[in-house]
Write a protein that holds these residues in place. Structure first.
Motif, PDB file in Angstrom:
ATOM      1  N   GLN A 142       0.834  -1.194   0.000  1.00 14.49           N
ATOM      2  CA  GLN A 142       0.000   0.000   0.000  1.00 14.49           C
ATOM      3  C   GLN A 142       0.872   1.247   0.000  1.00 14.49           C
ATOM      4  OE1 GLN A 142      -2.863   0.020   3.181  1.00 14.49           O
ATOM      5  NE2 GLN A 142      -3.716  -1.981   2.646  1.00 14.49           N
ATOM      6  N   GLY A 143       0.432   2.251  -0.759  1.00 12.01           N
ATOM      7  CA  GLY A 143       1.131   3.528  -0.774  1.00 12.01           C
ATOM      8  C   GLY A 143       2.410   3.504  -1.586  1.00 12.01           C
ATOM      9  N   HIS A 174       5.376   1.747  -9.928  1.00  8.92           N
ATOM     10  CA  HIS A 174       4.441   2.556  -9.155  1.00  8.92           C
ATOM     11  C   HIS A 174       3.044   2.458  -9.771  1.00  8.92           C
ATOM     12  CE1 HIS A 174       7.152   4.527  -6.372  1.00  8.92           C
ATOM     13  NE2 HIS A 174       7.968   4.851  -7.364  1.00  8.92           N
ATOM     14  N   TYR A 175       2.061   2.280  -8.915  1.00  9.90           N
ATOM     15  CA  TYR A 175       0.663   2.347  -9.335  1.00  9.90           C
ATOM     16  C   TYR A 175       0.029   3.553  -8.653  1.00  9.90           C
ATOM     17  CZ  TYR A 175       1.547  -2.445 -10.855  1.00  9.90           C
ATOM     18  OH  TYR A 175       2.076  -3.565 -11.461  1.00  9.90           O
ATOM     19  N   GLN A 176      -1.237   3.783  -8.901  1.00 10.70           N
ATOM     20  CA  GLN A 176      -1.887   4.975  -8.359  1.00 10.70           C
ATOM     21  C   GLN A 176      -1.823   5.026  -6.833  1.00 10.70           C
ATOM     22  OE1 GLN A 176      -5.907   5.568  -9.708  1.00 10.70           O
ATOM     23  NE2 GLN A 176      -6.142   7.529  -8.701  1.00 10.70           N
ATOM     24  N   LYS A 177      -2.132   3.904  -6.196  1.00 18.53           N
ATOM     25  CA  LYS A 177      -2.144   3.885  -4.727  1.00 18.53           C
ATOM     26  C   LYS A 177      -1.286   2.767  -4.148  1.00 18.53           C
ATOM     27  CE  LYS A 177      -6.787   5.884  -4.304  1.00 18.53           C
ATOM     28  NZ  LYS A 177      -8.163   5.696  -3.728  1.00 18.53           N
ATOM     29  N   GLN A 178      -0.529   2.104  -5.002  1.00 19.19           N
ATOM     30  CA  GLN A 178       0.269   0.956  -4.566  1.00 19.19           C
ATOM     31  C   GLN A 178       1.637   0.981  -5.238  1.00 19.19           C
ATOM     32  OE1 GLN A 178      -2.329  -2.087  -5.986  1.00 19.19           O
ATOM     33  NE2 GLN A 178      -3.841  -1.843  -4.356  1.00 19.19           N
ATOM     34  N   THR A 179       2.550   0.158  -4.699  1.00 19.09           N
ATOM     35  CA  THR A 179       3.895   0.059  -5.266  1.00 19.09           C
ATOM     36  C   THR A 179       4.330  -1.402  -5.274  1.00 19.09           C
ATOM     37  OG1 THR A 179       4.456   2.222  -4.298  1.00 19.09           O
ATOM     38  CG2 THR A 179       6.282   0.865  -5.109  1.00 19.09           C
TER      39      THR A 179
END
Length: 238
Positions: A142-143, A174-179
């Motif tokens: 997350q994040g 990297h994703y919008q709300k995740q890594t």
């Protein structure tokens, strides 16, 4: 005259489990020598003369050692049996024709590379801290952990009053709300990767082990396995 060997070493050499796990089985009263239940670690036996039983079945050396790399699916436990009736990883390698055991463990919801074998000595070598066998995971967290947080993981964080050994960490995507983060470490403490990311405030959503040393999972489909040769085994310790 046949040389006496420690009971747990004999169990490991016969493919019952790794030496560490064999000691656990002994302490739980699951092993007998000549019909007598043994719970101490100091017992020695004479192979070929003493009758050794595990869970009521005779224990004899395997005719040959077998090494398998499995792409473990989520939802399978890395034990030889489960009182809750959940599926076990050995059910995925029944076609091998040998009684295999998993080397180490992966959590129920963790996927990826898992070695199974009947060679207790190799299992011990992979798991023993002195050999520092690297294992690489991909963790979807997350994040977006920053460089300072990732550096903490690389240098070591304190889990249960003990600092973790240095690790290698890199961001894959990297994703919008995740890594998606790749982390390589040689320790095998319970739920270690998940606990490390929890400590820096980026809990793991999904976890997959992708390699032991230079032995990579590659394109092996989930739930499938392949037989390992000597060249593959050497990659584990590179």
């Amino acid at each position: 005259m046949t040389e006496k060997v420690r009971l747990q070493k004999y169990l490991a050499s016969c493919g019952v489990a790794s030496r560490r796990k064999a000691e656990e089985y002994i302490s739980h009263g699951r092993v007998k020598i000549n019909g007598q239940t043994i719970i101490s670690m100091g017992e020695k036996i004479t192979p070929g003369e003493d009758l050794i039983q595990f869970d009521g079945k005779n224990v004899v050396p395997p005719e040959e050692f077998v090494y398998v790399l499995l792409n473990k699916p989520a939802g399978y436990v890395t034990t030889l049996s489960d009182p809750q009736g959940r599926p076990i990883v050995t059910s995925l390698v029944k076609d091998i024709g040998h009684r295999l055991f998993p080397v180490g463990r992966l959590d129920l919801d963790t996927e990826g590379a898992l070695i199974l074998t009947n060679d207790g000595s190799l299992a011990q070598k992979i798991q023993h801290p002195s050999h520092k066998t690297n294992k690489t995971y991909q963790a979807l967290v997350q994040g977006h952990p920053g460089k300072s947080k990732l550096r903490q993981l690389e240098e070591g964080v304190v889990i249960e009053e003990k600092i973790t050994a240095p690790a290698k960490v890199k961001v894959v995507k990297h994703y919008q709300k995740q890594t998606l983060v790749e982390i390589t470490l040689h320790e095998g403490r319970k739920r270690q990767v998940k606990k490390m990311f929890e400590l820096i405030g980026n809990p793991v959503i999904q976890l997959k082990r992708i390699s032991y040393g230079k032995l990579h999972l590659g394109k092996l489909p989930t739930g499938k396995h392949k037989i390992l040769n000597s060249r593959d085994l050497n990659k584990i310790f590179l």
